[in-house]
Write a protein that holds these residues in place. Sequence first.
Motif, PDB file in Angstrom:
ATOM      1  N   VAL A   1       0.015  -1.263  -7.793  1.00 56.24           N
ATOM      2  CA  VAL A   1      -0.879  -0.131  -8.067  1.00 56.24           C
ATOM      3  C   VAL A   1      -2.195  -0.657  -8.631  1.00 56.24           C
TER       4      VAL A   1
ATOM      5  N   SER B   1       0.872  -1.180   0.000  1.00 58.29           N
ATOM      6  CA  SER B   1       0.000   0.000   0.000  1.00 58.29           C
ATOM      7  C   SER B   1       0.904   1.224   0.000  1.00 58.29           C
TER       8      SER B   1
ATOM      9  N   ASP C   1      -4.436   4.820  -6.137  1.00 56.46           N
ATOM     10  CA  ASP C   1      -3.038   4.360  -6.211  1.00 56.46           C
ATOM     11  C   ASP C   1      -2.300   5.021  -7.370  1.00 56.46           C
TER      12      ASP C   1
END
Length: 449
Positions: free
Chosen positions: A396, A366, A402
Amino acid sequence: MLAIDMGLGKSVITLTAVTKLLQHNDVTKVLVVAPLRVAKFTWEEEIRKWDHTAYLKLAKILGSEKQRTTALNTSAHIYVINRENLEWLVRYYGSKWPFDMVILDESSSFKDHTSKRFRAMRRVRPLIKRIVELTGTPAPNSLLDLWAQVYLLDSGERLGRTLSIYREKYFEPATWDRNNPHIVYKWRLKPGAKEVIYAKIEDVCVSMKAKDWLLMPEQVCNVIKVPLPESARKLYKQLEKDLLISYADGNVVANTAAVLSNKLIQMASGALYDESKNVRNLHDAKLNTLEDVIESANKNPVLVFYWFKHDLDRLRKRFPKARSLDTTEDIEQWNKGEIDLLLVHPASAGHGLNLQAGGHIIVWFSLTWSLELYEQANARLYRQGQKKSVIVHHLVAEGTIDEIVMKALNQKSLGQDALMEAVKARIEEIRQIELMSGRRAVDGKTVSK
């Protein structure tokens, strides 16, 4: 201030100076203020590493109050304390402050002049003969971050006695609240101000970049696009819309943007805290991709950075043999190549830990908006002593926040500014989509009564 890139030896430079100063009786008692893990592990490890510093005795002012006071009453050359306990230490000694030399390891953590740690340090500053600041990121957000750090060096001689004086002299408003023009969200440097600031502090600051001094192996940045299952993609879009649309007509401030962004990043990673603080699992797409990355690593150790507690819980469930970074033994075993998968929060390993001997593969499960934490975390492997090219993988999730965070990190955008702009831009996109769908509904005569 030693504003020196990670891996260029800030600790040994400082320890060498300490040995000289102690030998000549220029100082008698040295205090190091550091992040907790660095206070626990790094300074002791660094002292033992070098022949000319190995004689130094270190006392760790850590743990319970009883343990801390016991350490203070131990005879030592250097005393090290975590920065969270600095305020307690200042209260403990008051005007009888005994440390004539203080080393602030990662001085950028003192950049906030309103913080308790800065105020505690300022209180005893007149009682300190020598102060040394160490950082690889002296201005993680902007040159506004320099003021508090330089103030602790010279009590305001170079950049002014208050932040307001410094800001007024070198900065001008860039963005402000439309409804409250006196509230400025962002300041920008006046033309030519950067060069003037650097000239003001050059006699007390040393700056060095690793690329100018070391022959380092390559650092490879690899973005792995993670397609979400159709059900998870629809759920993300619906939750994103529900989350952001209520802010379409209002101003989003920094705290709100951070909350909204955190929820979106959680969703992209596969789980979400609901209103009752329970974890709602959304998808396993990143876990599946990480499994493929680990397999393709061909038994090379992999260091995984996660951000949320439920990330850690899900990672441990999927990879039961994975280890966390909790003790000195964990660091030693990693550096010996005895740990295949290490799970680390970037905030807990962001400064000072030497992990380069244990591997060369990083995976960001993350992402974070903090450019400072991102670069510091990668520097645990990409630093002096690394023998192989460091591969930094980023998982991603396609069509999610993201992608925006990754773009900001690649452009070295500054955390909070990039976050605010990204959240506002996404809210505006959703608002326009809603307006267009409303118009289509009217044109198609499908508006409900």
